[in-house]
Scaffold this motif. Structure first.
Motif, PDB file in Angstrom:
ATOM      1  N   ALA A  52       0.843  -1.202   0.000  1.00 32.33           N
ATOM      2  CA  ALA A  52       0.000   0.000   0.000  1.00 32.33           C
ATOM      3  C   ALA A  52       0.877   1.249   0.000  1.00 32.33           C
ATOM      4  O   ALA A  52       1.884   1.312   0.704  1.00 32.33           O
TER       5      ALA A  52
ATOM      6  N   ALA B  66     -10.592  -0.803   2.114  1.00 27.46           N
ATOM      7  CA  ALA B  66      -9.786   0.005   1.206  1.00 27.46           C
ATOM      8  C   ALA B  66     -10.545   0.218  -0.091  1.00 27.46           C
ATOM      9  O   ALA B  66     -11.573  -0.441  -0.355  1.00 27.46           O
ATOM     10  N   GLN B  67     -10.070   1.153  -0.910  1.00 23.18           N
ATOM     11  CA  GLN B  67     -10.665   1.447  -2.190  1.00 23.18           C
ATOM     12  C   GLN B  67     -10.151   0.460  -3.229  1.00 23.18           C
ATOM     13  O   GLN B  67      -8.975   0.140  -3.245  1.00 23.18           O
TER      14      GLN B  67
ATOM     15  N   ARG C 184      -3.618   3.193  -1.214  1.00 29.44           N
ATOM     16  CA  ARG C 184      -4.041   2.532  -2.437  1.00 29.44           C
ATOM     17  C   ARG C 184      -2.977   1.534  -2.879  1.00 29.44           C
ATOM     18  O   ARG C 184      -1.887   1.496  -2.325  1.00 29.44           O
TER      19      ARG C 184
ATOM     20  N   GLN D 223      -8.722  -0.940  -6.777  1.00 35.90           N
ATOM     21  CA  GLN D 223      -7.679  -0.330  -7.613  1.00 35.90           C
ATOM     22  C   GLN D 223      -8.283   0.388  -8.795  1.00 35.90           C
ATOM     23  O   GLN D 223      -9.233  -0.083  -9.388  1.00 35.90           O
TER      24      GLN D 223
ATOM     25  N   TRP E 263      -2.164  -3.950   0.665  1.00 39.82           N
ATOM     26  CA  TRP E 263      -3.474  -3.778   0.021  1.00 39.82           C
ATOM     27  C   TRP E 263      -3.895  -5.135  -0.512  1.00 39.82           C
ATOM     28  O   TRP E 263      -3.211  -5.733  -1.343  1.00 39.82           O
TER      29      TRP E 263
END
Length: 248
Positions: A178, A245-246, A183, A248, A207
């Motif tokens: 990350a 988390a967001q 990200r 990719q 991540w």
């Protein structure tokens, strides 16, 4: 250019398979397989899952998975969403390096002189003990400690030491280091972690993108943890925390 959905459907019907059989075999939910055949890609959680599911489904049907991923990228992914590699520009050379070098040398000389003066003053003051008095440096401590091993001071773990094992079945997995924004950065692993296989990752933050998290046994710094169940997950893992988390 070819029709992604129709060719997948034709390959499935040739093998006389239904979605329940495919879901058990590929560990991809039937509704996602149906969405691929209908080219309803918005029904899938994120583009990462589209590419992974598309590759796995096509290869299970005996097709070229990469060909289907390339066709999807060319038809449905915009230039902003799909990473494009650009040549790295060389940095311009700095000028005036000689002046900077001279300034650094003068600063180092000044530091060396000051250090020598401080050492000389300390030696002079510590060596001038009046006769008949015991130098403070020679005084015996009231409770001398016996010589032995130094006490071990525990240091807090600052990196995530992550062990991931496919315990109950296969799982499509993607692992990155990350970045500062939380990200996906450097790619560490991407593919299907088959049942019985394991991977270990060590980084300050990781991540993780897992398609079937309930199939995984996950240990963070030796402790078993849960990252999700029954739905694909995207999480950010640090030494002592797991957060969403967001994609990719």
């Amino acid at each position: 250019m070819f029709d992604i959905g129709n060719t997948l459907r034709e390959a499935r019907l040739r093998r006389d398979l239904d979605f329940r059989q495919l879901e058990q075999a590929t560990k991809i939910r039937g509704r996602y397989l149906r969405a691929l055949e209908e080219e309803d890609f918005d029904a899938l959680p994120a583009e990462t899952y589209v590419r992974g599911f598309l590759r796995s489904y096509a290869e299970f049907l005996g097709l070229d998975g990469q060909l289907y991923v390339d066709e999807y990228n060319s038809r449905f992914v915009t230039g902003e969403d799909y990473p494009v590699l650009r040549p790295r520009r060389s940095q311009p050379r700095r000028t005036g390096g000689g002046l900077e070098t001279n300034v650094v040398l003068l600063a180092l000389m000044a530091i060396a002189v000051m250090t020598a003066l401080v050492i000389a003053a300390w030696k002079f003051s510590s060596g001038s003990t009046p006769p008949g008095r015991v130098s403070p440096q020679a005084a015996v401590p009231a409770n001398p400690k016996p010589a032995g091993r130094k006490a071990h001071v525990p240091v807090a773990e600052t990196r995530a030491n992550l062990l991931i094992r496919a315990e109950r079945g296969n799982c499509l997995l993607e692992v990155h280091v990350a970045n500062a924004q939380g990200r996906a950065g450097k790619l560490l692993f991407q593919g299907t972690l088959e049942k019985g296989q394991a991977q270990r990752f060590v980084a300050k933050r990781l991540w993780i993108n897992a398609a079937v998290p309930e199939n995984l046994l996950v240990k963070l710094n030796g402790e078993q943890v849960t990252i999700g169940a029954h739905e694909p997950v995207v999480v950010l893992i640090a030494a002592n925390s797991i957060t969403s988390a967001q994609p990719q």
